[in-house]
Design a protein around this motif. Structure first.
Motif, short mmCIF file in Angstrom:
data_model
loop_
_atom_site.label_atom_id
_atom_site.label_comp_id
_atom_site.label_asym_id
_atom_site.label_seq_id
_atom_site.Cartn_x
_atom_site.Cartn_y
_atom_site.Cartn_z
N GLN A 168 11.24 -9.38 -3.54
CA GLN A 168 12.24 -8.69 -2.78
C GLN A 168 11.84 -7.23 -3.01
N SER A 169 11.12 -6.80 -4.05
CA SER A 169 10.71 -5.29 -4.07
C SER A 169 9.31 -5.30 -4.70
N THR A 170 8.80 -4.21 -4.87
CA THR A 170 7.48 -3.86 -5.29
C THR A 170 7.65 -2.61 -6.13
N PRO A 171 6.70 -2.58 -7.29
CA PRO A 171 6.00 -3.74 -7.66
C PRO A 171 6.94 -4.92 -8.18
N ASP A 229 0.93 -1.12 -0.17
CA ASP A 229 0.19 -0.07 0.09
C ASP A 229 1.00 1.26 -0.13
N SER A 230 2.06 1.24 0.75
CA SER A 230 2.96 2.34 0.53
C SER A 230 3.77 2.68 -0.48
N CYS A 231 3.61 1.73 -1.52
CA CYS A 231 4.50 1.69 -2.88
C CYS A 231 3.79 2.72 -3.88
N VAL A 232 4.64 3.78 -4.25
CA VAL A 232 4.03 4.70 -5.10
C VAL A 232 4.18 4.10 -6.49
N PRO A 233 5.28 3.52 -7.13
CA PRO A 233 5.20 2.97 -8.28
C PRO A 233 4.08 1.77 -8.47
N CYS A 234 3.55 1.23 -7.39
CA CYS A 234 2.49 0.27 -7.55
C CYS A 234 1.22 1.30 -7.54
N VAL A 290 4.15 -13.26 -14.54
CA VAL A 290 3.10 -14.22 -15.60
C VAL A 290 3.15 -15.42 -15.01
N PHE A 291 2.11 -16.12 -14.99
CA PHE A 291 1.94 -17.38 -14.61
C PHE A 291 1.05 -18.24 -15.61
N GLU A 292 1.33 -19.47 -16.12
CA GLU A 292 0.64 -20.15 -17.04
C GLU A 292 0.50 -21.59 -16.39
N ASN A 293 -0.83 -21.97 -16.09
CA ASN A 293 -1.21 -22.99 -15.35
C ASN A 293 -0.37 -23.27 -14.01
N GLY A 294 -0.32 -22.23 -13.27
CA GLY A 294 0.68 -22.18 -12.05
C GLY A 294 2.14 -22.01 -12.09
N ARG A 295 2.55 -21.78 -13.13
CA ARG A 295 4.15 -22.17 -13.41
C ARG A 295 4.53 -20.62 -13.61
N GLU A 296 5.66 -20.09 -13.46
CA GLU A 296 5.97 -18.90 -13.59
C GLU A 296 6.46 -18.73 -14.87
N LEU A 297 6.19 -17.62 -15.78
CA LEU A 297 6.83 -17.65 -17.11
C LEU A 297 7.78 -16.51 -17.39
N ALA A 298 7.34 -15.26 -16.65
CA ALA A 298 8.06 -14.42 -16.81
C ALA A 298 7.88 -13.29 -15.48
N ARG A 299 8.87 -12.44 -15.22
CA ARG A 299 8.73 -11.70 -14.12
C ARG A 299 9.71 -10.34 -14.37
N ASN A 300 9.00 -9.35 -13.81
CA ASN A 300 9.49 -8.01 -13.96
C ASN A 300 9.52 -7.26 -12.73
N HIS A 301 10.48 -6.54 -12.28
CA HIS A 301 10.63 -5.75 -10.96
C HIS A 301 10.53 -4.33 -11.30
N GLY A 302 9.64 -3.49 -10.55
CA GLY A 302 9.49 -1.78 -10.70
C GLY A 302 8.64 -1.69 -11.85
N PHE A 303 8.45 -0.29 -11.95
CA PHE A 303 7.33 0.35 -12.55
C PHE A 303 7.55 0.20 -14.21
N LEU A 304 6.50 -0.27 -14.76
CA LEU A 304 6.64 -0.32 -16.22
C LEU A 304 5.38 0.81 -16.84
N ASN A 305 5.76 1.86 -17.89
CA ASN A 305 4.81 2.20 -18.73
C ASN A 305 3.97 1.37 -19.29
#
Length: 104
Positions: free
Chosen positions: A67-70, A26-31, A74-89
């Motif tokens: 370890q950081s937010t946001p 809740d305190s994460c401005v980029p979130c 992306v999961f597919e059928n419960g398995r992680e496919l991709a990950r990103n840390h930080g704000f994305l436009n």
């Protein structure tokens, strides 16, 4: 608006198909800046979007190595496919989803 997941419903909600989960606080401005972008994705039917508050669902954050937010996963059928840390436009968010095979 994205559904907030907790330990008791997380696995069930991401079990089928491709889903996008934002780990946030809740305190994460980029979130807060990402919220309307994620809401638009869901409204447009691009991908189901869920959120996990790392303060209220700490064990899920630990289990998924957040370890950081946001952190977007992306999961597919419960398995992680991709990950990103930080704000994305908007453009970078769509690029991230395309690279994960989660958007056209």
């Amino acid at each position: 608006m994205a559904k907030v997941l907790h330990e008791d419903d997380f696995a069930q909600e991401i079990a089928e198909g491709k889903t996008l989960v934002e780990f946030y606080s809740d305190s994460c401005v980029p979130c807060k800046r990402m919220s309307p972008l994620l809401a638009q994705l869901e409204e447009d039917g691009v991908i189901p979007v869920y959120k996990v508050n790392i303060v209220h669902s700490r064990s899920l954050a630990v289990e998924h190595g957040v370890q950081s937010t946001p952190t977007l996963i992306v999961f597919e059928n419960g398995r992680e496919l991709a990950r990103n840390h930080g704000f994305l436009n908007r453009a970078k968010l769509h690029q991230f989803l395309q690279e994960a095979g989660a958007a056209e």
